[in-house]
Design an enzyme around this catalytic site. Sequence first.
Site, short mmCIF file in Angstrom:
data_model
loop_
_atom_site.label_atom_id
_atom_site.label_comp_id
_atom_site.label_asym_id
_atom_site.label_seq_id
_atom_site.Cartn_x
_atom_site.Cartn_y
_atom_site.Cartn_z
N GLU A 127 0.83 -1.20 0.00
CA GLU A 127 0.00 0.00 0.00
C GLU A 127 0.86 1.26 0.00
O GLU A 127 0.58 2.22 -0.72
CB GLU A 127 -0.94 -0.01 1.20
CG GLU A 127 -1.98 1.07 1.19
CD GLU A 127 -2.97 0.99 0.03
OE1 GLU A 127 -3.58 2.04 -0.27
OE2 GLU A 127 -3.14 -0.09 -0.58
N HIS B 54 1.65 -0.45 -5.06
CA HIS B 54 1.95 -1.55 -5.99
C HIS B 54 1.55 -2.85 -5.28
O HIS B 54 2.15 -3.20 -4.27
CB HIS B 54 3.43 -1.57 -6.35
CG HIS B 54 3.75 -2.51 -7.45
ND1 HIS B 54 3.16 -2.45 -8.69
CD2 HIS B 54 4.61 -3.56 -7.50
CE1 HIS B 54 3.63 -3.41 -9.46
NE2 HIS B 54 4.51 -4.09 -8.76
N GLU C 111 0.12 -1.66 -15.66
CA GLU C 111 0.16 -0.48 -16.53
C GLU C 111 1.28 -0.60 -17.56
O GLU C 111 1.11 -0.25 -18.72
CB GLU C 111 0.34 0.79 -15.71
CG GLU C 111 -0.88 1.17 -14.89
CD GLU C 111 -0.64 2.39 -14.01
OE1 GLU C 111 0.42 3.05 -14.14
OE2 GLU C 111 -1.53 2.67 -13.20
N ASP D 148 8.46 -3.92 -9.26
CA ASP D 148 8.24 -5.33 -8.93
C ASP D 148 9.43 -5.90 -8.17
O ASP D 148 9.27 -6.61 -7.18
CB ASP D 148 7.99 -6.15 -10.21
CG ASP D 148 6.74 -5.71 -10.91
OD1 ASP D 148 5.65 -5.82 -10.32
OD2 ASP D 148 6.85 -5.23 -12.05
#
Length: 98
Positions: free
Chosen positions: A51, A55, A74, A82
């Site tokens: 949060e 992501h 996106e 990531d």
Amino acid sequence: MNALQVSEVKDYLAVNLNNWTFVKNTINKDFKFKTFVEAFSFMNAIALEAEKMNHHPDWSNSYNLVKISLTNHEAKGITQLDFDLAKKIDRIFSKYSL
């Protein structure tokens, strides 16, 4: 943020992240715990970090097993975000003794 090339993802995983796999524009890892409560606690800790980063992982939980998949929807692939979240997830997991 642009998606990384396949070779960049594979190189980064090989050097920086243990036991994460790259499949169909996602990086994935399974985490096993002693109990459901530990697994759920782990997921809660990740949720707070995710949060903050805005992501969020795709994941599932079955008793003591948490399966995590990361991608940037996106960018339609893997980004540095990531990798950053994967590192945080590994750090959180390291606090659990198996």
